[in-house]
Design a protein around this motif. Structure first.
Motif, PDB file in Angstrom:
ATOM      1  N   SER A   6      -6.089   8.545  -5.340  1.00  0.00           N
ATOM      2  CA  SER A   6      -4.912   7.695  -5.014  1.00  0.00           C
ATOM      3  C   SER A   6      -5.096   6.423  -4.495  1.00  0.00           C
ATOM      4  N   LYS A   9      -5.301   4.828  -7.995  1.00  0.00           N
ATOM      5  CA  LYS A   9      -3.998   4.368  -8.525  1.00  0.00           C
ATOM      6  C   LYS A   9      -3.175   3.418  -7.645  1.00  0.00           C
ATOM      7  N   SER A  10      -3.507   3.337  -6.262  1.00  0.00           N
ATOM      8  CA  SER A  10      -2.786   2.089  -5.768  1.00  0.00           C
ATOM      9  C   SER A  10      -3.501   0.813  -6.125  1.00  0.00           C
ATOM     10  N   ARG A  11      -4.809   0.654  -6.519  1.00  0.00           N
ATOM     11  CA  ARG A  11      -5.414  -0.229  -6.998  1.00  0.00           C
ATOM     12  C   ARG A  11      -4.970  -0.681  -8.356  1.00  0.00           C
ATOM     13  N   SER A  12      -4.888   0.216  -9.250  1.00  0.00           N
ATOM     14  CA  SER A  12      -4.249   0.182 -10.532  1.00  0.00           C
ATOM     15  C   SER A  12      -2.874  -0.533 -10.305  1.00  0.00           C
ATOM     16  N   ARG A  13      -1.976  -0.082  -9.494  1.00  0.00           N
ATOM     17  CA  ARG A  13      -0.549  -0.477  -9.409  1.00  0.00           C
ATOM     18  C   ARG A  13      -0.548  -2.123  -8.898  1.00  0.00           C
ATOM     19  N   VAL A  14      -1.575  -2.338  -7.877  1.00  0.00           N
ATOM     20  CA  VAL A  14      -1.533  -3.791  -7.299  1.00  0.00           C
ATOM     21  C   VAL A  14      -1.984  -4.606  -8.739  1.00  0.00           C
ATOM     22  N   SER A  15      -3.097  -4.170  -9.487  1.00  0.00           N
ATOM     23  CA  SER A  15      -3.593  -5.069 -10.479  1.00  0.00           C
ATOM     24  C   SER A  15      -2.641  -5.251 -11.815  1.00  0.00           C
ATOM     25  N   ILE A  16      -1.749  -4.160 -11.791  1.00  0.00           N
ATOM     26  CA  ILE A  16      -0.660  -4.333 -12.782  1.00  0.00           C
ATOM     27  C   ILE A  16       0.583  -5.348 -12.207  1.00  0.00           C
ATOM     28  N   GLN A  17       0.742  -5.267 -10.906  1.00  0.00           N
ATOM     29  CA  GLN A  17       1.793  -6.159 -10.332  1.00  0.00           C
ATOM     30  C   GLN A  17       1.250  -7.476 -10.345  1.00  0.00           C
TER      31      GLN A  17
END
Length: 81
Positions: A6, A9-17
């Motif tokens: 998790s 996943k949250s780090r990858s979401r932040v980097s995508i944003q």
């Protein structure tokens, strides 16, 4: 493992944003610098096709293809037979 997954996943979401935010703020000139149009460089090296000649060949030979026309232009004298 679930916690690690998790967090990843949250780090990858932040980097995508962040990446999307950066892309949204790019100007057209910056985007052209990042993604240069290679077609302009390549098309400038070749002569324009002889469209009138191609149409005549297609009228007189119903089996004449654009592939044959392209090969004739790029490699004059070469046959696709």
């Amino acid at each position: 493992m679930d916690r690690v997954g998790s967090i990843f996943k949250s780090r990858s979401r932040v980097s995508i944003q962040l990446a999307l935010t950066r892309l949204a703020t790019l100007s057209a000139t910056d985007a052209e610098d990042l993604f240069p149009d290679q077609h302009k460089a390549v098309s400038g090296q070749h002569a324009d096709p002889q469209f009138a000649q191609i149409v005549e060949q297609m009228k007189h030979n119903r089996f004449f293809t654009l592939q044959q026309s392209w090969v004739n232009q790029v490699h004059p004298g070469l046959s696709l037979s």
